[in-house]
Structure formats: structure tokens, C-alpha cells
Design a protein around this motif. Structure first.
Motif, short mmCIF file in Angstrom:
data_model
loop_
_atom_site.label_atom_id
_atom_site.label_comp_id
_atom_site.label_asym_id
_atom_site.label_seq_id
_atom_site.Cartn_x
_atom_site.Cartn_y
_atom_site.Cartn_z
N ALA A 153 45.41 62.41 50.59
CA ALA A 153 44.69 62.60 49.33
C ALA A 153 45.18 63.84 48.59
N PHE A 154 45.37 64.94 49.33
CA PHE A 154 45.81 66.17 48.68
C PHE A 154 47.21 66.04 48.10
N LEU A 155 48.13 65.45 48.88
CA LEU A 155 49.50 65.32 48.41
C LEU A 155 49.61 64.38 47.22
N LEU A 156 48.85 63.28 47.24
CA LEU A 156 48.88 62.36 46.10
C LEU A 156 48.36 63.05 44.84
N ALA A 157 47.28 63.81 44.97
CA ALA A 157 46.74 64.53 43.81
C ALA A 157 47.73 65.59 43.32
N LYS A 158 48.36 66.29 44.25
CA LYS A 158 49.29 67.35 43.86
C LYS A 158 50.53 66.77 43.18
N VAL A 159 51.03 65.66 43.68
CA VAL A 159 52.20 65.04 43.08
C VAL A 159 51.88 64.53 41.67
N ILE A 160 50.68 64.01 41.47
CA ILE A 160 50.31 63.47 40.17
C ILE A 160 50.03 64.58 39.15
N LEU A 161 49.33 65.65 39.59
CA LEU A 161 48.87 66.67 38.65
C LEU A 161 49.83 67.84 38.49
N SER A 162 50.60 68.16 39.53
CA SER A 162 51.41 69.38 39.50
C SER A 162 52.74 69.15 38.79
N LYS A 163 53.53 70.22 38.76
CA LYS A 163 54.84 70.19 38.12
C LYS A 163 55.96 70.44 39.15
N LEU A 164 55.78 69.90 40.35
CA LEU A 164 56.74 70.16 41.41
C LEU A 164 58.09 69.51 41.16
N ILE B 58 57.99 64.89 53.13
CA ILE B 58 58.07 65.20 54.56
C ILE B 58 56.67 65.37 55.16
N SER B 59 55.81 66.09 54.46
CA SER B 59 54.44 66.29 54.96
C SER B 59 53.70 64.96 55.06
N PHE B 60 53.87 64.10 54.09
CA PHE B 60 53.20 62.80 54.09
C PHE B 60 53.69 61.94 55.26
N ILE B 61 55.01 61.91 55.48
CA ILE B 61 55.58 61.09 56.55
C ILE B 61 55.16 61.61 57.93
N ALA C 122 52.49 63.30 58.77
CA ALA C 122 51.07 63.04 59.02
C ALA C 122 50.85 61.60 59.47
N TRP C 123 51.54 60.65 58.86
CA TRP C 123 51.35 59.26 59.24
C TRP C 123 52.05 58.93 60.57
N ILE C 124 53.13 59.62 60.89
CA ILE C 124 53.75 59.44 62.20
C ILE C 124 52.80 59.91 63.31
N GLU C 125 52.11 61.01 63.08
CA GLU C 125 51.13 61.50 64.06
C GLU C 125 50.02 60.48 64.28
N THR C 126 49.56 59.85 63.20
CA THR C 126 48.52 58.82 63.34
C THR C 126 49.04 57.64 64.13
N TRP C 127 50.23 57.18 63.81
CA TRP C 127 50.79 56.03 64.53
C TRP C 127 51.01 56.36 66.00
N PHE C 128 51.56 57.54 66.28
CA PHE C 128 51.87 57.90 67.66
C PHE C 128 50.60 57.99 68.52
N LEU C 129 49.54 58.56 67.97
CA LEU C 129 48.30 58.67 68.74
C LEU C 129 47.64 57.32 68.94
N ASP C 130 47.59 56.52 67.89
CA ASP C 130 46.84 55.26 67.95
C ASP C 130 47.57 54.18 68.74
N PHE C 131 48.90 54.19 68.73
CA PHE C 131 49.65 53.12 69.38
C PHE C 131 50.34 53.55 70.66
N LYS C 132 50.38 54.84 70.95
CA LYS C 132 51.06 55.31 72.15
C LYS C 132 50.13 56.08 73.08
N VAL C 133 49.50 57.13 72.57
CA VAL C 133 48.73 58.04 73.43
C VAL C 133 47.49 57.36 73.98
#
Length: 235
Positions: free
Chosen positions: A135-146, A159-162, A164-175
Motif C-alpha cells: 500500500a505504501f509503495l503504490l501510494a508513493k509511486v503514484i503521488l511522488s516524483k521518484l 525491489i522492496s515490493f518484490i 516483500a512478496w517473496i517473503e510472503t510466498w516463502f513463509l506460506d508455501f515453504k516454512v
């Protein structure tokens, strides 16, 4: 021949399966059972499984990698000291990368606290960090001037978005599935060892030994031989 009733068939099937399971349990070597139980207990004493340790290492890598990219960005845009003062002291949501670094720190603290310190066995903590990050990264990409500040305007959010989702996948499908499988395996081995201890020692093969059958007509030949030996004595 009439077929057996369904109740009788189910009873016979259940009795056969129970006898088979008892034979399987008794056939397991007690030494092997104790070795397996000790190995599982040794893993429990470690406090953290190997797959969970790998997850924690990846979370640490997430923080270090984002920090490295942020330091490179500080050094590229006019020196670390000047850019650090501009992005931290004079923080601007629309042009600063400092909040992306804080987002990585947030993920690290929450995930390490939940899955390394508290040893949580649920996905809600990683779901929280991934939802907040997305949510934060989507808002920042839309509103900011990065995007107008060079390549790092693309690299750091992606990189931060990817990660975060790799951590979710690794925990839910592996750990979590692997830890649940190891726990079920430990319970099965422990239950088998308890049942094997209650079952008496099996009968040896020698107790079922039967002598070889005599050949047909051997008794009659023995009687004739005895009669032939007695005949000269009678004369």
C-alpha cells in the motif's frame, strides 16, 4: 454364494487393516524408532527449524539489500552527508527515499520478532508487513516524483515490493507446511513407538516349525521290513 452384507464386509476390512497396522508397527525396529525420536527432539531443542532460519536470513538480506541501495543512492546524488541531511532532516515524502529504508526496517523488526523470537506459526505477521509495504509503495509511486530522479526512482520501490512478496510466498508455501509435516511425522513416530512398546514380542519362526511330511507308503514299507526281519527267527 451370496455376497456378504456390507456391515460384515466393513468389519472384516477394519479387522484386517488393524492387524496389518499392528504388524507394521511391530516390524519397526525399536532402535530406529528411538533414533528418529531423538532426532526430532534434537530439532525441537534447537528452537528454530532450518527452513525458518533460512526465512529469517532472507528477511535480514531484505534489510541489508535495501540499505545498500539507499546508501548508493545517497552517494550518487551529491555525497552521503549532504544527501542524508536533505532526505532525513529535510524529509520530503515526494522526493525522499528515506521512508523506503524505514519500510525495510519495519519489515525486519516485525518478521524477526514474530518468527524468530516468538516463533509464530501463522501467516498474519508477514501478511501485515506485505500489505503495509504494498500500500505504501503504490501510494508513493503514484503521488511522488521518484521517477524524475533517475534509475533509483524505479529500482528501490520495485525491489522492496518484490522482496516483500517473496517473503510472503516463502513463509506460506515453504516454512509453515514443512514445519507442520515434520510435526505430524514426529507424532506418528512417537505413536508408533508407544504402540510397539505395548505389543508383546512376536513369535519366532521356530515356534511355527513343522516337521517335513513323510512320503506316502513309508509306514507300510517299515512294517514289511520288520516282518521280514522277524521271519528267520520264527523258523
Amino acid at each position: 454364494m451370496n455376497p456378504l452384507p456390507e456391515n460384515m464386509e466393513s468389519t472384516l476390512t477394519g479387522s484386517q487393516s488393524s492387524h496389518a497396522s499392528l504388524r507394521d508397527v511391530h516390524s519397526i525396529n525399536p532402535t530406529q524408532l528411538m533414533a528418529r525420536i531423538e532426532s526430532y527432539e534434537g530439532r525441537e531443542k534447537k528452537g528454530i527449524s532450518d527452513v525458518r532460519r533460512t526465512f529469517c536470513l532472507f528477511v535480514t538480506f531484505d534489510l541489508l539489500f535495501v540499505t545498500l541501495l539507499w546508501i548508493i543512492e545517497l552517494n550518487v546524488n551529491g555525497g552521503i552527508e549532504n544527501t542524508l541531511e536533505k532526505e532525513v532532516v529535510q524529509y520530503d515524502y515526494y522526493s525522499s527515499y528515506f521512508d523506503i529504508f524505514l519500510l525495510a526496517v519495519f519489515r525486519f523488526k516485525v518478521l524477526i520478532l514474530a518468527y524468530a523470537v516468538c516463533r509464530l506459526r501463522h501467516w498474519w505477521a508477514v501478511a501485515l508487513t506485505t500489505a503495509v509495504t504494498s500500500a505504501f509503495l503504490l501510494a508513493k509511486v503514484i503521488l511522488s516524483k521518484l521517477f524524475s530522479q533517475g534509475a533509483f526512482g524505479y529500482v528501490l520501490p520495485i525491489i522492496s515490493f518484490i522482496l516483500a512478496w517473496i517473503e510472503t510466498w516463502f513463509l506460506d508455501f515453504k516454512v509453515l507446511p514443512q514445519e507442520a509435516e515434520e510435526e505430524n511425522r514426529f507424532l506418528l513416530v512417537q505413536d508408533a513407538s508407544e504402540r510397539a512398546a505395548l505389543i508383546p514380542a512376536g513369535l519366532s519362526d521356530g515356534q511355527f516349525y513343522s516337521p517335513p511330511e513323510s512320503e506316502a507308503g513309508s509306514e507300510e514299507e517299515a512294517e514289511e521290513k520288520q516282518d521280514s526281519e522277524k521271519a528267520p527267527l520264527d523258523l
